[in-house]
Design a protein around this motif. Sequence first.
Motif, mmCIF file in Angstrom:
data_model
loop_
_atom_site.group_PDB
_atom_site.id
_atom_site.type_symbol
_atom_site.label_atom_id
_atom_site.label_comp_id
_atom_site.label_asym_id
_atom_site.label_seq_id
_atom_site.Cartn_x
_atom_site.Cartn_y
_atom_site.Cartn_z
ATOM 1 N N LEU A 96 93.415 -18.958 61.923
ATOM 2 C CA LEU A 96 93.459 -20.302 62.491
ATOM 3 C C LEU A 96 92.448 -20.390 63.622
ATOM 4 C CD1 LEU A 96 97.344 -20.722 62.724
ATOM 5 C CD2 LEU A 96 95.840 -21.418 60.868
ATOM 6 N N GLY A 97 91.447 -21.241 63.451
ATOM 7 C CA GLY A 97 90.427 -21.441 64.462
ATOM 8 C C GLY A 97 90.963 -22.295 65.595
ATOM 9 N N VAL A 98 90.621 -21.930 66.820
ATOM 10 C CA VAL A 98 91.129 -22.626 68.000
ATOM 11 C C VAL A 98 89.967 -23.011 68.914
ATOM 12 C CG1 VAL A 98 92.633 -22.462 70.011
ATOM 13 C CG2 VAL A 98 93.274 -21.291 67.898
ATOM 14 N N THR A 99 89.907 -24.288 69.251
ATOM 15 C CA THR A 99 88.936 -24.798 70.212
ATOM 16 C C THR A 99 89.438 -26.126 70.739
ATOM 17 O OG1 THR A 99 86.582 -25.216 70.607
ATOM 18 C CG2 THR A 99 87.495 -26.059 68.547
ATOM 19 N N PHE A 100 88.754 -26.641 71.732
ATOM 20 C CA PHE A 100 89.063 -27.982 72.217
ATOM 21 C C PHE A 100 88.475 -29.003 71.246
ATOM 22 C CE2 PHE A 100 89.105 -25.592 76.310
ATOM 23 C CZ PHE A 100 90.419 -25.855 76.651
ATOM 24 N N THR A 101 88.920 -30.248 71.362
ATOM 25 C CA THR A 101 88.469 -31.308 70.470
ATOM 26 C C THR A 101 86.947 -31.375 70.396
ATOM 27 O OG1 THR A 101 90.452 -32.572 70.932
ATOM 28 C CG2 THR A 101 88.623 -33.775 69.979
ATOM 29 N N GLY A 102 86.269 -31.192 71.509
ATOM 30 C CA GLY A 102 84.814 -31.233 71.527
ATOM 31 C C GLY A 102 84.155 -30.148 70.698
ATOM 32 N N GLY A 103 84.915 -29.140 70.319
ATOM 33 C CA GLY A 103 84.376 -28.042 69.513
ATOM 34 C C GLY A 103 84.434 -28.282 68.019
ATOM 35 N N ILE A 104 85.024 -29.413 67.602
ATOM 36 C CA ILE A 104 85.053 -29.758 66.186
ATOM 37 C C ILE A 104 83.838 -30.636 65.914
ATOM 38 C CG2 ILE A 104 86.383 -30.813 64.324
ATOM 39 C CD1 ILE A 104 87.771 -28.380 65.634
ATOM 40 N N VAL A 105 82.956 -30.167 65.048
ATOM 41 C CA VAL A 105 81.703 -30.885 64.808
ATOM 42 C C VAL A 105 81.638 -31.447 63.399
ATOM 43 C CG1 VAL A 105 80.443 -29.571 66.552
ATOM 44 C CG2 VAL A 105 80.473 -28.772 64.191
ATOM 45 N N LYS A 106 80.925 -32.549 63.245
ATOM 46 C CA LYS A 106 80.785 -33.193 61.936
ATOM 47 C C LYS A 106 79.713 -32.521 61.081
ATOM 48 C CE LYS A 106 82.539 -37.574 63.505
ATOM 49 N NZ LYS A 106 82.313 -38.939 63.811
ATOM 50 N N GLN A 107 78.635 -32.064 61.713
ATOM 51 C CA GLN A 107 77.569 -31.441 60.939
ATOM 52 C C GLN A 107 77.975 -30.031 60.532
ATOM 53 O OE1 GLN A 107 77.382 -31.696 64.340
ATOM 54 N NE2 GLN A 107 76.259 -29.980 65.190
ATOM 55 N N ALA A 108 77.393 -29.551 59.442
ATOM 56 C CA ALA A 108 77.667 -28.197 58.979
ATOM 57 C C ALA A 108 77.044 -27.207 59.947
ATOM 58 C CB ALA A 108 77.112 -27.995 57.569
ATOM 59 N N LEU A 109 77.829 -26.230 60.338
ATOM 60 C CA LEU A 109 77.314 -25.167 61.208
ATOM 61 C C LEU A 109 76.590 -24.123 60.356
ATOM 62 C CD1 LEU A 109 80.380 -24.707 63.583
ATOM 63 C CD2 LEU A 109 78.147 -25.673 64.168
ATOM 64 N N PRO A 110 75.621 -23.419 60.942
ATOM 65 C CA PRO A 110 74.925 -22.379 60.194
ATOM 66 C C PRO A 110 75.889 -21.268 59.776
ATOM 67 C CG PRO A 110 74.022 -22.605 62.424
ATOM 68 C CD PRO A 110 75.137 -23.563 62.302
ATOM 69 N N ARG A 111 75.721 -20.783 58.583
ATOM 70 C CA ARG A 111 76.603 -19.753 58.032
ATOM 71 C C ARG A 111 75.756 -18.530 57.677
ATOM 72 N NH1 ARG A 111 81.347 -20.301 54.073
ATOM 73 N NH2 ARG A 111 81.303 -22.438 54.760
ATOM 74 N N GLU A 112 76.264 -17.358 58.009
ATOM 75 C CA GLU A 112 75.554 -16.122 57.627
ATOM 76 C C GLU A 112 76.391 -15.328 56.688
ATOM 77 O OE1 GLU A 112 74.355 -13.975 61.118
ATOM 78 O OE2 GLU A 112 73.338 -15.714 61.938
ATOM 79 N N LEU A 133 98.146 -7.224 60.174
ATOM 80 C CA LEU A 133 98.264 -8.543 60.796
ATOM 81 C C LEU A 133 98.749 -9.587 59.805
ATOM 82 C CD1 LEU A 133 94.884 -8.621 62.763
ATOM 83 C CD2 LEU A 133 97.160 -8.085 63.676
ATOM 84 N N SER A 134 99.620 -10.465 60.268
ATOM 85 C CA SER A 134 100.036 -11.615 59.464
ATOM 86 C C SER A 134 99.065 -12.769 59.637
ATOM 87 C CB SER A 134 101.435 -12.075 59.883
ATOM 88 O OG SER A 134 102.368 -11.051 59.669
ATOM 89 N N GLY A 135 98.540 -12.912 60.851
ATOM 90 C CA GLY A 135 97.620 -14.014 61.107
ATOM 91 C C GLY A 135 96.850 -13.816 62.391
ATOM 92 N N CYS A 136 95.785 -14.585 62.507
ATOM 93 C CA CYS A 136 94.896 -14.496 63.664
ATOM 94 C C CYS A 136 94.610 -15.876 64.223
ATOM 95 C CB CYS A 136 93.557 -13.879 63.264
ATOM 96 S SG CYS A 136 93.658 -12.213 62.651
ATOM 97 N N LEU A 137 94.755 -16.015 65.524
ATOM 98 C CA LEU A 137 94.250 -17.189 66.228
ATOM 99 C C LEU A 137 92.881 -16.784 66.742
ATOM 100 C CD1 LEU A 137 97.398 -18.352 68.222
ATOM 101 C CD2 LEU A 137 96.656 -19.005 65.935
ATOM 102 N N VAL A 138 91.855 -17.456 66.249
ATOM 103 C CA VAL A 138 90.477 -17.059 66.520
ATOM 104 C C VAL A 138 89.797 -18.124 67.368
ATOM 105 C CG1 VAL A 138 88.283 -16.385 65.474
ATOM 106 C CG2 VAL A 138 90.428 -15.882 64.280
ATOM 107 N N PRO A 139 89.350 -17.755 68.568
ATOM 108 C CA PRO A 139 88.647 -18.739 69.397
ATOM 109 C C PRO A 139 87.235 -18.966 68.878
ATOM 110 C CG PRO A 139 88.574 -16.600 70.446
ATOM 111 C CD PRO A 139 89.419 -16.441 69.206
ATOM 112 N N GLY A 140 86.724 -20.144 69.157
ATOM 113 C CA GLY A 140 85.349 -20.431 68.777
ATOM 114 C C GLY A 140 84.756 -21.500 69.664
ATOM 115 N N LEU A 141 83.446 -21.454 69.820
ATOM 116 C CA LEU A 141 82.762 -22.535 70.534
ATOM 117 C C LEU A 141 82.796 -23.792 69.689
ATOM 118 C CD1 LEU A 141 79.637 -20.613 71.863
ATOM 119 C CD2 LEU A 141 81.606 -21.419 73.187
ATOM 120 N N GLY A 142 82.750 -23.605 68.378
ATOM 121 C CA GLY A 142 82.783 -24.759 67.495
ATOM 122 C C GLY A 142 83.222 -24.383 66.098
#
Length: 166
Positions: free
Chosen positions: A150-166, A114-123
Amino acid sequence: MTIEKASLRAQMKQQLTNIPESEKKRQADAIIAKLHNFLAGQSGYWTLFAPLADEPNLLKLVSMTPETTWVFPKIKSNTEMEFVTVSTPDLMAWNLLTEDSDFEVEGSVAVEELSGCLVPGLGFDHQGVRLGRGGGYYDRCLENFRGLKLGVTFTGGIVKQALPRE
């Protein structure tokens, strides 16, 4: 999965569900325009997803970028995902691409190809951390991937707070 993640997922799903259809289309068209410009200089295999109701529909990119070969996620098992070429991407839904799917799979592409991935996300947060749907398929499949993600979501899916990371 922590309670925090489960709560965040429910909150993000609700927020994305509440976006009016006309706004979803407007935002998807804006994302397509940006990606089209970006992809004009790219080639090779890129991943694309058939959207769920709360994800941007980017399937127009298939016809707009003839230099790109699009592959789609297919669930192989409870823990594995692969990327395949298909004959009718406009008819697919993400949750239909399982090992039992009747869709015509033309071939499989290794993640390393793969050269690249468009990855959907809730946020996504501003550090690029992704909040997915909880299955971990993209996380496992792309864990050692070195191409562009490249992460893909609607504008509402971009959040200011840090999301939990595992």
